[in-house]
Design a protein around this motif. Structure first.
Motif, PDB file in Angstrom:
ATOM      1  N   ILE A  30      -5.726  -5.905  -4.633  1.00 47.06           N
ATOM      2  CA  ILE A  30      -5.320  -3.976  -4.575  1.00 47.06           C
ATOM      3  C   ILE A  30      -6.715  -3.213  -5.196  1.00 47.06           C
ATOM      4  O   ILE A  30      -6.985  -2.467  -4.424  1.00 47.06           O
TER       5      ILE A  30
ATOM      6  N   GLU B  26      -3.353  -2.955   3.193  1.00 42.72           N
ATOM      7  CA  GLU B  26      -1.774  -3.623   4.022  1.00 42.72           C
ATOM      8  C   GLU B  26      -1.967  -4.362   5.070  1.00 42.72           C
ATOM      9  O   GLU B  26      -1.491  -5.316   5.162  1.00 42.72           O
TER      10      GLU B  26
ATOM     11  N   LYS C 151      -4.379 -12.510   0.945  1.00 37.95           N
ATOM     12  CA  LYS C 151      -3.083 -11.507  -0.524  1.00 37.95           C
ATOM     13  C   LYS C 151      -3.809 -11.586  -1.720  1.00 37.95           C
ATOM     14  O   LYS C 151      -3.547 -10.454  -2.417  1.00 37.95           O
ATOM     15  N   THR C 152      -4.370 -12.411  -1.602  1.00 37.47           N
ATOM     16  CA  THR C 152      -5.516 -12.783  -3.091  1.00 37.47           C
ATOM     17  C   THR C 152      -7.531 -12.478  -2.738  1.00 37.47           C
ATOM     18  O   THR C 152      -7.566 -12.360  -1.309  1.00 37.47           O
TER      19      THR C 152
ATOM     20  N   GLU D 137      -1.505  -9.494  -4.466  1.00 32.82           N
ATOM     21  CA  GLU D 137      -1.510  -9.027  -5.358  1.00 32.82           C
ATOM     22  C   GLU D 137      -2.467  -8.111  -6.076  1.00 32.82           C
ATOM     23  O   GLU D 137      -3.681  -7.611  -5.412  1.00 32.82           O
ATOM     24  N   ASP D 138      -2.948  -8.206  -7.218  1.00 31.35           N
ATOM     25  CA  ASP D 138      -3.556  -6.532  -7.925  1.00 31.35           C
ATOM     26  C   ASP D 138      -4.727  -7.277  -8.246  1.00 31.35           C
ATOM     27  O   ASP D 138      -6.131  -6.007  -7.923  1.00 31.35           O
TER      28      ASP D 138
ATOM     29  N   LEU E 215       0.605   1.179   0.610  1.00 30.05           N
ATOM     30  CA  LEU E 215       0.398  -0.005  -1.775  1.00 30.05           C
ATOM     31  C   LEU E 215       1.972  -0.678  -1.286  1.00 30.05           C
ATOM     32  O   LEU E 215       1.589  -1.366  -1.724  1.00 30.05           O
ATOM     33  N   ASP E 216       3.405  -0.117  -0.501  1.00 29.40           N
ATOM     34  CA  ASP E 216       4.167  -0.773  -1.465  1.00 29.40           C
ATOM     35  C   ASP E 216       4.681  -1.502  -0.139  1.00 29.40           C
ATOM     36  O   ASP E 216       5.058  -3.203  -1.228  1.00 29.40           O
TER      37      ASP E 216
ATOM     38  N   ARG F 276       2.791  -4.874  -1.283  1.00 23.47           N
ATOM     39  CA  ARG F 276       3.024  -5.441  -2.459  1.00 23.47           C
ATOM     40  C   ARG F 276       4.227  -6.466  -1.951  1.00 23.47           C
ATOM     41  O   ARG F 276       4.483  -7.394  -2.132  1.00 23.47           O
ATOM     42  N   GLU F 277       5.459  -5.963  -1.051  1.00 19.08           N
ATOM     43  CA  GLU F 277       5.645  -6.193  -0.813  1.00 19.08           C
ATOM     44  C   GLU F 277       5.909  -7.733   0.031  1.00 19.08           C
ATOM     45  O   GLU F 277       6.477  -8.261   0.153  1.00 19.08           O
TER      46      GLU F 277
END
Length: 536
Positions: free
Chosen positions: A442, A453, A461-462, A438-439, A429-430, A433-434
Protein backbone atom coordinates in the motif's frame (compact mmCIF):
# COMPACT_ATOMS: atom_id res chain seq x y z
CA UNK A 1 42.51 -60.99 -45.17
CA UNK A 2 45.94 -60.20 -43.68
CA UNK A 3 47.53 -56.77 -43.94
CA UNK A 4 50.64 -57.88 -45.86
CA UNK A 5 53.10 -55.91 -48.00
CA UNK A 6 51.25 -57.13 -51.11
CA UNK A 7 48.03 -55.33 -50.23
CA UNK A 8 49.31 -52.42 -48.13
CA UNK A 9 49.21 -50.04 -51.09
CA UNK A 10 45.72 -51.32 -51.97
CA UNK A 11 44.44 -49.65 -48.79
CA UNK A 12 45.54 -46.22 -50.03
CA UNK A 13 44.33 -46.90 -53.57
CA UNK A 14 40.94 -48.00 -52.25
CA UNK A 15 40.74 -44.92 -50.01
CA UNK A 16 41.56 -42.62 -52.92
CA UNK A 17 39.04 -44.33 -55.21
CA UNK A 18 36.23 -44.07 -52.64
CA UNK A 19 37.13 -40.43 -51.88
CA UNK A 20 37.06 -39.55 -55.59
CA UNK A 21 33.73 -41.27 -56.10
CA UNK A 22 32.09 -39.62 -53.09
CA UNK A 23 33.96 -36.31 -53.49
CA UNK A 24 35.29 -36.33 -49.93
CA UNK A 25 38.72 -36.08 -48.29
CA UNK A 26 40.79 -39.32 -48.72
CA UNK A 27 42.05 -38.80 -45.16
CA UNK A 28 38.52 -39.40 -43.84
CA UNK A 29 38.37 -42.75 -45.64
CA UNK A 30 41.77 -43.77 -44.23
CA UNK A 31 40.58 -42.81 -40.71
CA UNK A 32 37.51 -45.02 -41.24
CA UNK A 33 39.80 -47.89 -42.25
CA UNK A 34 41.94 -47.36 -39.14
CA UNK A 35 38.84 -47.51 -36.93
CA UNK A 36 37.52 -50.65 -38.66
CA UNK A 37 40.87 -52.42 -38.30
CA UNK A 38 41.06 -51.40 -34.62
CA UNK A 39 37.61 -52.94 -34.03
CA UNK A 40 38.70 -56.15 -35.71
CA UNK A 41 41.86 -56.22 -33.57
CA UNK A 42 39.82 -55.77 -30.38
CA UNK A 43 37.69 -58.78 -31.30
CA UNK A 44 40.96 -60.76 -31.61
CA UNK A 45 42.90 -59.42 -28.58
CA UNK A 46 39.97 -58.60 -26.29
CA UNK A 47 37.41 -55.81 -26.11
CA UNK A 48 38.93 -54.51 -22.86
CA UNK A 49 42.17 -53.58 -24.57
CA UNK A 50 42.78 -50.14 -26.07
CA UNK A 51 43.99 -51.19 -29.52
CA UNK A 52 44.77 -48.47 -32.05
CA UNK A 53 45.71 -48.71 -35.71
CA UNK A 54 47.72 -46.20 -37.73
CA UNK A 55 48.01 -46.41 -41.52
CA UNK A 56 51.01 -44.70 -43.07
CA UNK A 57 49.68 -42.22 -45.66
CA UNK A 58 52.64 -42.90 -48.01
CA UNK A 59 53.31 -46.64 -47.80
CA UNK A 60 49.91 -47.91 -46.65
CA UNK A 61 51.58 -49.89 -43.85
CA UNK A 62 49.20 -50.54 -40.93
CA UNK A 63 50.69 -50.43 -37.43
CA UNK A 64 48.78 -52.03 -34.53
CA UNK A 65 49.51 -50.74 -31.03
CA UNK A 66 48.22 -51.39 -27.53
CA UNK A 67 47.89 -48.30 -25.32
CA UNK A 68 47.80 -48.33 -21.51
CA UNK A 69 47.24 -45.15 -19.48
CA UNK A 70 48.40 -44.29 -15.95
CA UNK A 71 45.42 -43.38 -13.73
CA UNK A 72 44.70 -42.62 -10.06
CA UNK A 73 44.14 -45.53 -7.72
CA UNK A 74 40.46 -44.49 -7.36
CA UNK A 75 39.87 -44.49 -11.13
CA UNK A 76 41.61 -47.79 -11.79
CA UNK A 77 39.06 -50.17 -13.33
CA UNK A 78 40.55 -52.02 -16.30
CA UNK A 79 43.96 -53.69 -15.99
CA UNK A 80 44.03 -54.30 -19.77
CA UNK A 81 44.13 -50.60 -20.69
CA UNK A 82 45.13 -48.89 -17.41
CA UNK A 83 48.01 -48.74 -14.92
CA UNK A 84 48.17 -47.47 -11.41
CA UNK A 85 51.21 -45.29 -10.67
CA UNK A 86 52.70 -48.13 -8.60
CA UNK A 87 52.24 -50.78 -11.31
CA UNK A 88 53.55 -48.49 -14.02
CA UNK A 89 56.92 -48.15 -12.28
CA UNK A 90 57.94 -51.50 -13.77
CA UNK A 91 57.36 -50.16 -17.30
CA UNK A 92 57.77 -46.35 -17.21
CA UNK A 93 60.46 -44.29 -15.54
CA UNK A 94 58.98 -41.89 -12.96
CA UNK A 95 55.34 -42.43 -14.06
CA UNK A 96 52.67 -39.75 -13.55
CA UNK A 97 48.90 -39.80 -13.97
CA UNK A 98 48.13 -39.34 -17.66
CA UNK A 99 51.30 -40.98 -18.97
CA UNK A 100 50.81 -43.72 -21.56
CA UNK A 101 52.66 -46.86 -22.54
CA UNK A 102 52.43 -47.69 -26.25
CA UNK A 103 53.41 -51.23 -27.30
CA UNK A 104 53.29 -52.60 -30.82
CA UNK A 105 51.30 -55.81 -31.28
CA UNK A 106 51.22 -58.22 -34.22
CA UNK A 107 48.75 -57.32 -36.98
CA UNK A 108 45.59 -59.39 -37.07
CA UNK A 109 44.21 -61.43 -39.90
CA UNK A 110 40.65 -60.43 -40.81
CA UNK A 111 38.20 -63.27 -41.02
CA UNK A 112 35.03 -63.11 -43.15
CA UNK A 113 32.89 -61.67 -40.33
CA UNK A 114 35.55 -59.19 -39.25
CA UNK A 115 36.05 -58.08 -42.86
CA UNK A 116 32.30 -57.57 -43.27
CA UNK A 117 32.20 -55.56 -40.04
CA UNK A 118 35.13 -53.44 -41.21
CA UNK A 119 33.35 -52.78 -44.48
CA UNK A 120 30.23 -51.58 -42.61
CA UNK A 121 32.32 -49.21 -40.47
CA UNK A 122 33.98 -47.75 -43.54
CA UNK A 123 30.65 -47.28 -45.36
CA UNK A 124 29.13 -45.65 -42.27
CA UNK A 125 32.05 -43.24 -41.93
CA UNK A 126 31.88 -42.39 -45.63
CA UNK A 127 28.14 -41.67 -45.35
CA UNK A 128 28.76 -39.43 -42.34
CA UNK A 129 31.50 -37.59 -44.23
CA UNK A 130 29.12 -37.07 -47.18
CA UNK A 131 26.43 -35.68 -44.86
CA UNK A 132 28.88 -33.35 -43.11
CA UNK A 133 30.11 -32.09 -46.47
CA UNK A 134 26.55 -31.45 -47.65
CA UNK A 135 25.65 -29.64 -44.43
CA UNK A 136 28.78 -27.48 -44.57
CA UNK A 137 28.03 -26.67 -48.22
CA UNK A 138 24.44 -25.50 -47.58
CA UNK A 139 24.43 -24.11 -44.02
CA UNK A 140 25.85 -20.77 -45.20
CA UNK A 141 23.50 -20.67 -48.18
CA UNK A 142 20.36 -20.38 -46.05
CA UNK A 143 18.65 -17.15 -47.02
CA UNK A 144 19.62 -17.36 -50.69
CA UNK A 145 17.92 -18.51 -53.88
CA UNK A 146 18.83 -21.83 -55.49
CA UNK A 147 18.03 -23.35 -58.88
CA UNK A 148 17.13 -27.02 -58.63
CA UNK A 149 15.61 -29.87 -60.61
CA UNK A 150 12.44 -31.68 -59.57
CA UNK A 151 13.00 -35.38 -58.84
CA UNK A 152 9.65 -36.57 -57.53
CA UNK A 153 6.57 -35.61 -55.53
CA UNK A 154 5.59 -37.27 -52.24
CA UNK A 155 2.24 -36.48 -50.61
CA UNK A 156 2.22 -33.01 -52.12
CA UNK A 157 5.82 -32.28 -51.08
CA UNK A 158 8.30 -31.78 -53.92
CA UNK A 159 11.73 -33.43 -53.63
CA UNK A 160 14.35 -31.61 -55.69
CA UNK A 161 17.94 -32.32 -56.69
CA UNK A 162 20.33 -29.62 -55.46
CA UNK A 163 23.52 -31.13 -56.83
CA UNK A 164 25.15 -32.88 -53.89
CA UNK A 165 21.91 -34.04 -52.32
CA UNK A 166 18.18 -33.53 -52.07
CA UNK A 167 16.01 -30.75 -50.66
CA UNK A 168 12.30 -30.57 -49.90
CA UNK A 169 9.71 -28.00 -50.95
CA UNK A 170 6.75 -28.66 -48.66
CA UNK A 171 3.26 -28.29 -50.04
CA UNK A 172 2.50 -25.33 -47.76
CA UNK A 173 5.59 -23.57 -49.18
CA UNK A 174 4.35 -23.81 -52.78
CA UNK A 175 2.51 -20.93 -54.44
CA UNK A 176 -1.20 -21.66 -54.89
CA UNK A 177 -1.73 -24.93 -56.67
CA UNK A 178 1.66 -25.20 -58.30
CA UNK A 179 2.33 -28.62 -59.82
CA UNK A 180 5.69 -29.89 -61.02
CA UNK A 181 6.82 -32.84 -63.09
CA UNK A 182 10.14 -34.69 -62.85
CA UNK A 183 13.06 -32.82 -64.44
CA UNK A 184 11.28 -29.44 -64.24
CA UNK A 185 13.65 -26.59 -63.34
CA UNK A 186 12.55 -24.72 -60.21
CA UNK A 187 13.81 -21.64 -58.37
CA UNK A 188 13.40 -21.64 -54.56
CA UNK A 189 14.49 -19.83 -51.42
CA UNK A 190 16.60 -21.85 -48.95
CA UNK A 191 14.58 -21.28 -45.79
CA UNK A 192 16.37 -23.57 -43.35
CA UNK A 193 19.21 -26.11 -43.20
CA UNK A 194 19.19 -28.53 -40.27
CA UNK A 195 21.62 -31.23 -39.19
CA UNK A 196 19.49 -34.27 -38.35
CA UNK A 197 20.12 -37.94 -37.54
CA UNK A 198 19.20 -39.09 -41.04
CA UNK A 199 21.42 -36.43 -42.61
CA UNK A 200 21.14 -32.71 -43.37
CA UNK A 201 17.64 -31.54 -44.21
CA UNK A 202 17.30 -28.60 -46.62
CA UNK A 203 13.92 -26.88 -46.53
CA UNK A 204 12.91 -24.70 -49.46
CA UNK A 205 10.16 -22.12 -49.88
CA UNK A 206 8.46 -20.15 -52.64
CA UNK A 207 5.97 -18.41 -50.32
CA UNK A 208 8.44 -16.76 -47.91
CA UNK A 209 8.53 -12.93 -48.07
CA UNK A 210 12.32 -13.22 -48.25
CA UNK A 211 11.98 -15.08 -51.58
CA UNK A 212 10.39 -12.01 -53.15
CA UNK A 213 13.04 -9.75 -51.62
CA UNK A 214 15.82 -11.92 -53.08
CA UNK A 215 14.14 -11.94 -56.51
CA UNK A 216 14.05 -8.13 -56.51
CA UNK A 217 17.71 -8.11 -55.47
CA UNK A 218 18.49 -10.19 -58.57
CA UNK A 219 16.43 -7.99 -60.90
CA UNK A 220 17.25 -4.53 -59.49
CA UNK A 221 20.99 -3.68 -59.47
CA UNK A 222 20.40 -0.72 -57.12
CA UNK A 223 19.13 -3.13 -54.43
CA UNK A 224 22.11 -5.46 -54.89
CA UNK A 225 24.49 -2.49 -54.62
CA UNK A 226 22.78 -1.18 -51.45
CA UNK A 227 21.55 2.10 -52.98
CA UNK A 228 17.96 0.94 -52.46
CA UNK A 229 16.94 -1.13 -49.44
CA UNK A 230 13.92 -3.37 -49.03
CA UNK A 231 12.56 -2.47 -45.59
CA UNK A 232 9.55 -4.80 -45.40
CA UNK A 233 7.67 -7.39 -47.45
CA UNK A 234 4.16 -8.76 -46.96
CA UNK A 235 2.71 -11.49 -49.15
CA UNK A 236 -0.48 -13.35 -49.86
CA UNK A 237 1.40 -15.94 -51.98
CA UNK A 238 0.17 -16.26 -55.53
CA UNK A 239 -2.34 -13.44 -55.14
CA UNK A 240 -0.94 -10.11 -53.97
CA UNK A 241 2.04 -8.61 -52.18
CA UNK A 242 3.30 -5.29 -50.84
CA UNK A 243 6.97 -4.35 -50.68
CA UNK A 244 8.36 -1.24 -48.97
CA UNK A 245 11.56 0.28 -50.35
CA UNK A 246 13.77 3.27 -49.53
CA UNK A 247 16.51 4.96 -51.56
CA UNK A 248 19.72 6.27 -50.00
CA UNK A 249 20.42 8.35 -53.12
CA UNK A 250 18.14 11.38 -53.49
CA UNK A 251 18.55 11.18 -57.26
CA UNK A 252 17.05 7.68 -57.50
CA UNK A 253 13.34 6.99 -57.14
CA UNK A 254 13.08 3.64 -55.28
CA UNK A 255 9.65 2.78 -56.68
CA UNK A 256 10.59 3.63 -60.26
CA UNK A 257 13.85 1.67 -60.03
CA UNK A 258 12.01 -1.44 -58.81
CA UNK A 259 9.34 -1.13 -61.52
CA UNK A 260 11.93 -0.70 -64.27
CA UNK A 261 11.55 0.51 -67.84
CA UNK A 262 7.98 -0.24 -68.89
CA UNK A 263 7.65 -2.46 -65.83
CA UNK A 264 10.30 -4.92 -67.02
CA UNK A 265 11.90 -5.51 -63.62
CA UNK A 266 8.77 -6.00 -61.57
CA UNK A 267 7.24 -8.09 -64.38
CA UNK A 268 10.14 -10.54 -64.18
CA UNK A 269 9.38 -11.06 -60.47
CA UNK A 270 5.62 -11.31 -61.14
CA UNK A 271 6.20 -14.02 -63.75
CA UNK A 272 8.35 -16.05 -61.35
CA UNK A 273 5.62 -15.78 -58.67
CA UNK A 274 2.82 -17.07 -60.89
CA UNK A 275 1.28 -13.66 -61.61
CA UNK A 276 1.30 -12.38 -58.02
CA UNK A 277 0.34 -8.67 -58.08
CA UNK A 278 2.94 -6.49 -56.37
CA UNK A 279 2.42 -3.04 -54.82
CA UNK A 280 5.74 -1.21 -54.46
CA UNK A 281 5.50 1.35 -51.65
CA UNK A 282 7.94 4.08 -50.56
CA UNK A 283 9.13 3.53 -46.98
CA UNK A 284 8.75 6.37 -44.47
CA UNK A 285 10.10 6.58 -40.91
CA UNK A 286 6.88 8.31 -39.89
CA UNK A 287 4.58 5.36 -39.26
CA UNK A 288 1.24 7.11 -40.01
CA UNK A 289 2.62 8.39 -43.33
CA UNK A 290 3.97 4.94 -44.17
CA UNK A 291 0.59 3.39 -43.37
CA UNK A 292 -1.19 5.82 -45.67
CA UNK A 293 1.17 4.65 -48.44
CA UNK A 294 0.68 0.99 -47.48
CA UNK A 295 -3.12 1.21 -47.80
CA UNK A 296 -2.94 2.40 -51.40
CA UNK A 297 -4.94 2.56 -53.60
CA UNK A 298 -7.41 3.62 -50.85
CA UNK A 299 -7.46 7.25 -49.72
CA UNK A 300 -7.06 7.94 -45.98
CA UNK A 301 -8.64 10.88 -44.13
CA UNK A 302 -6.97 10.51 -40.73
CA UNK A 303 -4.59 8.23 -38.84
CA UNK A 304 -4.43 7.80 -35.04
CA UNK A 305 -1.39 5.85 -33.78
CA UNK A 306 -1.13 4.11 -30.39
CA UNK A 307 2.54 3.04 -30.36
CA UNK A 308 2.41 1.47 -26.91
CA UNK A 309 -0.38 -0.93 -27.87
CA UNK A 310 1.05 -1.44 -31.36
CA UNK A 311 -2.31 -0.38 -32.74
CA UNK A 312 -3.39 2.18 -35.33
CA UNK A 313 -6.78 3.56 -36.33
CA UNK A 314 -7.41 4.67 -39.87
CA UNK A 315 -10.35 6.82 -40.89
CA UNK A 316 -11.40 6.67 -44.54
CA UNK A 317 -14.27 8.23 -46.49
CA UNK A 318 -17.38 6.03 -46.54
CA UNK A 319 -16.98 5.22 -50.26
CA UNK A 320 -13.33 4.14 -49.72
CA UNK A 321 -14.03 1.54 -47.03
CA UNK A 322 -14.29 -1.51 -49.28
CA UNK A 323 -11.16 -0.46 -51.21
CA UNK A 324 -9.17 0.04 -47.99
CA UNK A 325 -10.20 -3.35 -46.61
CA UNK A 326 -9.75 -5.11 -49.95
CA UNK A 327 -11.19 -8.38 -51.14
CA UNK A 328 -11.58 -10.69 -48.13
CA UNK A 329 -9.62 -8.17 -46.06
CA UNK A 330 -6.49 -8.67 -48.17
CA UNK A 331 -5.42 -5.02 -48.50
CA UNK A 332 -5.64 -4.17 -44.80
CA UNK A 333 -4.11 -7.53 -43.81
CA UNK A 334 -1.06 -6.96 -46.01
CA UNK A 335 -0.71 -3.38 -44.75
CA UNK A 336 -0.83 -4.72 -41.18
CA UNK A 337 1.87 -7.28 -41.94
CA UNK A 338 3.99 -4.59 -43.61
CA UNK A 339 3.81 -2.15 -40.69
CA UNK A 340 3.68 -4.68 -37.85
CA UNK A 341 0.64 -2.91 -36.37
CA UNK A 342 -2.95 -3.87 -35.74
CA UNK A 343 -5.07 -1.70 -38.02
CA UNK A 344 -8.66 -0.71 -37.29
CA UNK A 345 -10.41 0.89 -40.24
CA UNK A 346 -13.34 3.24 -39.57
CA UNK A 347 -15.45 5.32 -41.87
CA UNK A 348 -15.81 9.03 -41.17
CA UNK A 349 -19.38 8.41 -40.04
CA UNK A 350 -18.34 5.67 -37.60
CA UNK A 351 -15.58 7.84 -36.15
CA UNK A 352 -18.01 10.72 -35.71
CA UNK A 353 -20.44 8.46 -33.84
CA UNK A 354 -17.66 7.14 -31.61
CA UNK A 355 -16.41 10.63 -30.79
CA UNK A 356 -19.97 11.62 -29.91
CA UNK A 357 -20.32 8.58 -27.65
CA UNK A 358 -17.03 9.40 -25.86
CA UNK A 359 -18.21 13.01 -25.45
CA UNK A 360 -21.44 11.83 -23.84
CA UNK A 361 -19.63 9.42 -21.48
CA UNK A 362 -17.25 12.13 -20.25
CA UNK A 363 -20.09 14.63 -19.92
CA UNK A 364 -22.04 12.18 -17.75
CA UNK A 365 -18.91 11.51 -15.64
CA UNK A 366 -18.56 15.20 -14.76
CA UNK A 367 -22.33 15.58 -14.20
CA UNK A 368 -22.47 12.63 -11.78
CA UNK A 369 -19.25 13.21 -9.86
CA UNK A 370 -19.07 17.01 -9.72
CA UNK A 371 -22.83 17.68 -9.51
CA UNK A 372 -22.82 19.85 -12.65
CA UNK A 373 -25.55 20.56 -15.14
CA UNK A 374 -25.20 19.15 -18.66
CA UNK A 375 -24.14 22.44 -20.27
CA UNK A 376 -21.29 23.07 -17.82
CA UNK A 377 -20.10 19.45 -18.06
CA UNK A 378 -20.04 19.74 -21.86
CA UNK A 379 -17.93 22.88 -21.58
CA UNK A 380 -15.32 20.95 -19.58
CA UNK A 381 -15.22 18.13 -22.14
CA UNK A 382 -15.01 20.61 -25.02
CA UNK A 383 -11.93 22.17 -23.40
CA UNK A 384 -10.19 18.78 -23.46
CA UNK A 385 -10.74 17.55 -19.87
CA UNK A 386 -11.13 13.77 -19.92
CA UNK A 387 -11.02 12.71 -16.26
CA UNK A 388 -11.37 13.93 -12.69
CA UNK A 389 -7.60 13.98 -12.00
CA UNK A 390 -7.14 16.61 -14.69
CA UNK A 391 -9.84 18.82 -13.13
CA UNK A 392 -8.59 18.31 -9.54
CA UNK A 393 -4.89 18.93 -10.07
CA UNK A 394 -4.63 21.14 -13.17
CA UNK A 395 -3.41 24.72 -12.78
CA UNK A 396 -6.43 26.89 -11.97
CA UNK A 397 -5.52 29.20 -14.88
CA UNK A 398 -6.59 26.46 -17.31
CA UNK A 399 -10.08 26.40 -15.79
CA UNK A 400 -10.41 30.18 -15.92
CA UNK A 401 -10.23 30.20 -19.73
CA UNK A 402 -13.64 28.46 -19.79
CA UNK A 403 -16.43 30.92 -20.39
CA UNK A 404 -18.32 31.74 -17.17
CA UNK A 405 -15.68 30.31 -14.81
CA UNK A 406 -14.19 32.70 -12.24
CA UNK A 407 -11.78 32.09 -9.35
CA UNK A 408 -14.51 30.94 -6.97
CA UNK A 409 -16.05 28.57 -9.51
CA UNK A 410 -12.65 27.11 -10.39
CA UNK A 411 -11.85 26.59 -6.70
CA UNK A 412 -15.23 24.92 -6.09
CA UNK A 413 -14.76 22.60 -9.10
CA UNK A 414 -11.32 21.49 -7.93
CA UNK A 415 -12.50 21.03 -4.33
CA UNK A 416 -15.41 18.80 -5.48
CA UNK A 417 -13.09 16.77 -7.72
CA UNK A 418 -10.54 16.27 -4.93
CA UNK A 419 -13.21 15.31 -2.39
CA UNK A 420 -14.61 12.72 -4.76
CA UNK A 421 -11.15 11.29 -5.57
CA UNK A 422 -10.21 11.11 -1.86
CA UNK A 423 -13.45 9.27 -1.09
CA UNK A 424 -12.74 6.83 -3.93
CA UNK A 425 -9.16 6.35 -2.70
CA UNK A 426 -10.35 5.60 0.85
CA UNK A 427 -12.91 3.12 -0.48
CA UNK A 428 -10.25 1.40 -2.64
CA UNK A 429 -7.83 1.14 0.29
CA UNK A 430 -10.49 -0.38 2.55
CA UNK A 431 -11.31 -2.93 -0.13
CA UNK A 432 -7.59 -3.73 -0.69
CA UNK A 433 -7.07 -4.32 3.05
CA UNK A 434 -10.15 -6.57 3.17
CA UNK A 435 -8.55 -8.64 0.39
CA UNK A 436 -5.31 -8.93 2.42
CA UNK A 437 -3.08 -6.22 0.91
CA UNK A 438 -0.20 -5.46 3.29
CA UNK A 439 1.18 -2.01 4.17
CA UNK A 440 4.44 -2.76 2.31
CA UNK A 441 2.44 -2.78 -0.94
CA UNK A 442 0.00 0.00 0.00
CA UNK A 443 2.84 2.40 0.87
CA UNK A 444 4.93 1.60 -2.22
CA UNK A 445 5.59 4.80 -4.16
CA UNK A 446 3.94 4.89 -7.59
CA UNK A 447 0.91 2.74 -6.74
CA UNK A 448 -2.44 4.47 -6.32
CA UNK A 449 -5.10 3.00 -3.99
CA UNK A 450 -7.04 1.80 -7.04
CA UNK A 451 -3.90 0.05 -8.34
CA UNK A 452 -3.35 -1.64 -4.99
CA UNK A 453 -6.98 -2.80 -5.02
CA UNK A 454 -6.56 -4.24 -8.55
CA UNK A 455 -3.35 -6.02 -7.53
CA UNK A 456 -4.98 -7.50 -4.41
CA UNK A 457 -7.87 -8.78 -6.53
CA UNK A 458 -5.22 -10.51 -8.70
CA UNK A 459 -3.68 -12.09 -5.56
CA UNK A 460 -0.70 -9.71 -5.46
CA UNK A 461 -0.83 -8.66 -1.81
CA UNK A 462 2.73 -8.03 -0.64
CA UNK A 463 5.79 -6.22 -1.92
CA UNK A 464 7.39 -9.65 -2.48
CA UNK A 465 4.44 -10.69 -4.67
CA UNK A 466 4.78 -7.45 -6.63
CA UNK A 467 8.54 -7.89 -7.11
CA UNK A 468 8.04 -11.32 -8.73
CA UNK A 469 5.71 -9.93 -11.42
CA UNK A 470 6.82 -9.45 -15.03
CA UNK A 471 6.38 -6.04 -16.65
CA UNK A 472 3.83 -7.36 -19.17
CA UNK A 473 1.78 -8.92 -16.35
CA UNK A 474 1.24 -5.40 -15.01
CA UNK A 475 1.12 -3.27 -18.18
CA UNK A 476 -0.17 -5.86 -20.64
CA UNK A 477 1.42 -6.70 -23.96
CA UNK A 478 1.21 -8.70 -27.14
CA UNK A 479 2.30 -12.24 -27.95
CA UNK A 480 2.98 -13.56 -31.46
CA UNK A 481 1.46 -17.06 -31.91
CA UNK A 482 1.69 -18.66 -35.35
CA UNK A 483 2.27 -15.24 -36.88
CA UNK A 484 -0.81 -13.71 -35.21
CA UNK A 485 -0.77 -11.10 -32.43
CA UNK A 486 -2.65 -12.02 -29.24
CA UNK A 487 -3.41 -9.55 -26.45
CA UNK A 488 -2.10 -10.22 -22.93
CA UNK A 489 -4.21 -8.32 -20.38
CA UNK A 490 -2.24 -6.56 -17.64
CA UNK A 491 -3.42 -6.16 -14.04
CA UNK A 492 -2.71 -2.40 -14.12
CA UNK A 493 -3.32 -1.87 -17.84
CA UNK A 494 -6.54 0.09 -17.26
CA UNK A 495 -4.46 2.70 -15.38
CA UNK A 496 -2.44 3.42 -18.54
CA UNK A 497 0.99 2.48 -17.19
CA UNK A 498 3.63 1.71 -19.83
CA UNK A 499 5.89 -1.35 -19.94
CA UNK A 500 8.85 0.88 -19.02
CA UNK A 501 7.01 2.29 -15.99
CA UNK A 502 6.02 -1.22 -14.89
CA UNK A 503 9.61 -2.44 -15.27
CA UNK A 504 10.97 0.49 -13.24
CA UNK A 505 8.51 -0.12 -10.39
CA UNK A 506 9.30 -3.85 -10.30
CA UNK A 507 13.07 -3.21 -10.22
CA UNK A 508 12.59 -0.59 -7.46
CA UNK A 509 10.69 -3.18 -5.39
CA UNK A 510 13.46 -5.75 -5.94
CA UNK A 511 16.10 -3.24 -4.81
CA UNK A 512 14.06 -2.39 -1.69
CA UNK A 513 13.83 -6.11 -0.85
CA UNK A 514 17.58 -6.58 -1.37
CA UNK A 515 17.12 -8.93 -4.32
CA UNK A 516 19.05 -6.66 -6.68
CA UNK A 517 22.17 -4.56 -6.08
CA UNK A 518 21.56 -0.94 -7.19
CA UNK A 519 25.17 -0.77 -8.45
CA UNK A 520 24.40 -3.56 -10.91
CA UNK A 521 21.52 -1.53 -12.32
CA UNK A 522 23.79 1.49 -12.85
CA UNK A 523 26.41 -0.70 -14.54
CA UNK A 524 23.79 -2.29 -16.85
CA UNK A 525 22.46 1.16 -17.76
CA UNK A 526 26.00 2.38 -18.58
CA UNK A 527 26.63 -0.70 -20.75
CA UNK A 528 23.36 -0.08 -22.61
CA UNK A 529 24.31 3.57 -23.23
CA UNK A 530 27.74 2.55 -24.53
CA UNK A 531 26.13 -0.03 -26.83
CA UNK A 532 23.71 2.56 -28.21
CA UNK A 533 26.55 5.03 -28.80
CA UNK A 534 28.57 2.34 -30.60
CA UNK A 535 25.61 1.50 -32.85
CA UNK A 536 25.07 5.19 -33.62
Amino acid sequence: MAITSANQLELLQTAEAVAREKNIDPGLVVEAMEESLARAAKSRYGAEMDIRVSIDRKTGRATFTRVRTVVDEEEYENYQSQFTVETAKGYIEDPKVGDTLVEQVPPVELGRIAAQSAKQVILQKVREAERDKQYEEFKDRAGTIINAMVKREEYGNVIVDVGSGEAILRRNEKIGREAYRPNDRIRCYIKDVRREQRGPQIFLSRTAPEFMAELFKMEVPEIYEGIIEIKAVARDPGSRAKIAVISYDSGIDPVGACVGMRGSRVQAVVNELQGEKIDIIPWNEDMPTFLVNALQPAEVSKVVLDEEAGKIEVVVPDEQLSLAIGRRGQNVRLASMLTGLDIDILTEEEESKRRQAEFEVRTKLFMDTLDLDEFFAQLLVSEGFTNLEEVAYVDAEELLVIEGVDDDTAGELQARARDYLEAQNAKALDRARELGAEDSLIEFEGLTPQMVEALAEDDVKTLEDFATCADWELAGGWTIVNGERHKDEGTLEKFDISLEEAQNMIMTARVMLGWVDPDDLVSDADDADMHEEAEA
